[in-house]
Design a protein around this motif. Structure first.
Motif, PDB file in Angstrom:
ATOM      1  N   ASN A   6      21.274  53.169  95.245  1.00  0.00           N
ATOM      2  CA  ASN A   6      20.110  52.350  94.910  1.00  0.00           C
ATOM      3  C   ASN A   6      20.339  50.857  95.117  1.00  0.00           C
ATOM      4  OD1 ASN A   6      18.602  54.605  94.172  1.00  0.00           O
ATOM      5  ND2 ASN A   6      19.491  54.607  92.134  1.00  0.00           N
ATOM      6  N   ASN A   7      21.498  50.470  95.630  1.00  0.00           N
ATOM      7  CA  ASN A   7      21.795  49.066  95.876  1.00  0.00           C
ATOM      8  C   ASN A   7      21.409  48.725  97.315  1.00  0.00           C
ATOM      9  OD1 ASN A   7      22.852  46.546  96.351  1.00  0.00           O
ATOM     10  ND2 ASN A   7      24.896  47.013  95.557  1.00  0.00           N
ATOM     11  N   PRO A   8      20.356  47.915  97.501  1.00  0.00           N
ATOM     12  CA  PRO A   8      19.909  47.605  98.865  1.00  0.00           C
ATOM     13  C   PRO A   8      20.918  46.776  99.665  1.00  0.00           C
ATOM     14  CG  PRO A   8      18.700  46.292  97.268  1.00  0.00           C
ATOM     15  CD  PRO A   8      19.540  47.279  96.490  1.00  0.00           C
ATOM     16  N   LEU A  67      17.412  39.316  99.791  1.00  0.00           N
ATOM     17  CA  LEU A  67      16.494  40.440  99.552  1.00  0.00           C
ATOM     18  C   LEU A  67      15.044  39.983  99.607  1.00  0.00           C
ATOM     19  CD1 LEU A  67      18.335  42.331  96.682  1.00  0.00           C
ATOM     20  CD2 LEU A  67      18.042  43.070  99.059  1.00  0.00           C
ATOM     21  N   SER A  71      13.352  41.602 102.799  1.00  0.00           N
ATOM     22  CA  SER A  71      12.552  42.736 102.347  1.00  0.00           C
ATOM     23  C   SER A  71      11.080  42.460 102.588  1.00  0.00           C
ATOM     24  CB  SER A  71      12.792  43.017 100.869  1.00  0.00           C
ATOM     25  OG  SER A  71      14.112  43.443 100.673  1.00  0.00           O
ATOM     26  N   PRO A  75      11.371  45.846 105.475  1.00  0.00           N
ATOM     27  CA  PRO A  75      12.595  46.450 104.965  1.00  0.00           C
ATOM     28  C   PRO A  75      13.275  47.408 105.960  1.00  0.00           C
ATOM     29  CG  PRO A  75      10.676  47.387 103.892  1.00  0.00           C
ATOM     30  CD  PRO A  75      10.198  46.246 104.729  1.00  0.00           C
ATOM     31  N   SER A  78      15.940  45.457 108.677  1.00  0.00           N
ATOM     32  CA  SER A  78      17.144  44.774 108.208  1.00  0.00           C
ATOM     33  C   SER A  78      17.149  43.297 108.581  1.00  0.00           C
ATOM     34  CB  SER A  78      18.402  45.449 108.764  1.00  0.00           C
ATOM     35  OG  SER A  78      18.437  46.787 108.385  1.00  0.00           O
TER      36      SER A  78
END
Length: 81
Positions: A6-8, A67, A71, A75, A78
């Motif tokens: 869950n860590n982008p 982010l 994002s 998203p 990248s």
């Protein structure tokens, strides 16, 4: 084994994050967005990495800006256009 699904930012190096932000904003704008000396006084990726690795609060700001910036663009890309 993926320990942080869950860590982008998982798998991204700090150097990549800083380099992409500099490419996107440039040092002057980056220094106004995040007010730290390594972005405003004779900035370089090397000096920034040294500072950010020792300063958790500054690293958190840089990661949050990354982010927020990439994002919002798309998203799935990248941060690439």
């Amino acid at each position: 084994m993926d320990n942080q699904p869950n860590n982008p930012l998982h798998g991204l190096k700090l150097e990549t994050i800083v380099t992409k932000l500099v490419d996107y904003y440039g040092w002057p704008k980056l220094g106004t967005l995040i007010k730290i000396n390594c972005f405003t006084s004779d900035p370089s990726v090397k000096s920034s990495l040294k500072f950010l690795r020792k300063t958790p609060w500054a690293r958190e700001k840089v990661e949050a800006l990354y982010l927020e910036t990439f994002s919002a663009v798309n998203p799935w890309l990248s941060g690439k256009d």
